[in-house]
Scaffold this motif. Structure first.
Motif, PDB file in Angstrom:
ATOM      1  N   ILE A  99       0.966  -1.067  -0.085  1.00  0.00           N
ATOM      2  CA  ILE A  99      -0.127   0.073  -0.061  1.00  0.00           C
ATOM      3  C   ILE A  99       0.761   1.239   0.045  1.00  0.00           C
ATOM      4  N   LYS A 100       0.671   2.077  -0.930  1.00  0.00           N
ATOM      5  CA  LYS A 100       1.293   3.467  -0.960  1.00  0.00           C
ATOM      6  C   LYS A 100       0.306   4.545  -0.774  1.00  0.00           C
ATOM      7  N   ILE A 101       0.686   5.513  -0.106  1.00  0.00           N
ATOM      8  CA  ILE A 101       0.041   6.576   0.302  1.00  0.00           C
ATOM      9  C   ILE A 101       0.935   7.792   0.102  1.00  0.00           C
ATOM     10  N   ASN A 126       3.526  12.786   0.852  1.00  0.00           N
ATOM     11  CA  ASN A 126       3.591  13.207   2.019  1.00  0.00           C
ATOM     12  C   ASN A 126       4.672  14.106   2.470  1.00  0.00           C
ATOM     13  N   ILE A 156      -3.646   7.014  -3.297  1.00  0.00           N
ATOM     14  CA  ILE A 156      -3.505   5.563  -2.475  1.00  0.00           C
ATOM     15  C   ILE A 156      -3.743   4.559  -3.516  1.00  0.00           C
ATOM     16  N   THR A 157      -2.555   3.696  -3.531  1.00  0.00           N
ATOM     17  CA  THR A 157      -2.589   2.434  -4.403  1.00  0.00           C
ATOM     18  C   THR A 157      -2.272   1.416  -3.496  1.00  0.00           C
ATOM     19  N   MET A 158      -2.610   0.191  -4.089  1.00  0.00           N
ATOM     20  CA  MET A 158      -2.237  -1.161  -3.516  1.00  0.00           C
ATOM     21  C   MET A 158      -2.490  -1.998  -4.603  1.00  0.00           C
ATOM     22  N   THR A 217     -12.159   4.773   3.907  1.00  0.00           N
ATOM     23  CA  THR A 217     -10.990   5.520   4.264  1.00  0.00           C
ATOM     24  C   THR A 217     -11.462   6.631   5.310  1.00  0.00           C
ATOM     25  N   GLU A 222      -6.929   1.888  -6.635  1.00  0.00           N
ATOM     26  CA  GLU A 222      -5.993   2.897  -6.807  1.00  0.00           C
ATOM     27  C   GLU A 222      -7.107   4.399  -6.702  1.00  0.00           C
ATOM     28  N   ILE A 232      -4.379   8.729   8.566  1.00  0.00           N
ATOM     29  CA  ILE A 232      -5.586   8.058   7.474  1.00  0.00           C
ATOM     30  C   ILE A 232      -5.655   6.727   7.932  1.00  0.00           C
ATOM     31  N   ILE A 254      -7.280   3.194   6.748  1.00  0.00           N
ATOM     32  CA  ILE A 254      -7.804   2.515   5.532  1.00  0.00           C
ATOM     33  C   ILE A 254      -8.328   0.936   6.171  1.00  0.00           C
ATOM     34  N   SER A 258      -1.939   5.364   8.653  1.00  0.00           N
ATOM     35  CA  SER A 258      -0.561   5.911   8.345  1.00  0.00           C
ATOM     36  C   SER A 258      -0.741   7.375   8.852  1.00  0.00           C
TER      37      SER A 258
END
Length: 103
Positions: free
Chosen positions: A27-29, A32, A40-42, A52, A71, A86, A88, A98
């Motif tokens: 998972i990428k957020i 930042n 947000i991608t996973m 979310t 995504e 955040i 999820i 996160s």
């Protein structure tokens, strides 16, 4: 309805994760810190749809949405500058939390 979450609840949930190793969760957020949009991608190993939730530094829920894609974009333009969390949540109530900074 009280939408405040305690710091200890955050810390307890941080350790639970999605019950998948980081390499499988993927998972990428980003970015930042964020200005207007948080991406947000996973991968497909997370149960959809996802909820979310964004909490401010006081633990108050300030934004919530549901999404059925792996995504998606979270609009952060209405958030004040500061530190946020955040959360999820997948379809089996497993969660990932996160921290991000809003500029």
């Amino acid at each position: 309805q009280d939408t405040t979450i305690s710091v200890s609840d955050f810390l307890n949930q941080l350790s639970t994760g999605f019950n998948l190793p980081n390499s499988e969760r993927n998972i990428k957020i980003f970015p930042n810190p964020v200005s207007l949009e948080l991406f947000i991608t996973m991968n497909n190993n997370v149960g959809l749809p996802l909820t979310t939730e964004i909490y401010n530094n006081n633990g108050q829920l300030v934004q919530s949405s549901r999404n059925g894609a792996i995504e998606y974009v979270v609009n952060t333009s209405t958030l004040c500058k500061g530190t946020y969390f955040i959360k999820i949540i997948d379809n089996s109530n497993k969660c990932l939390i996160s921290k991000f900074i809003k500029l």
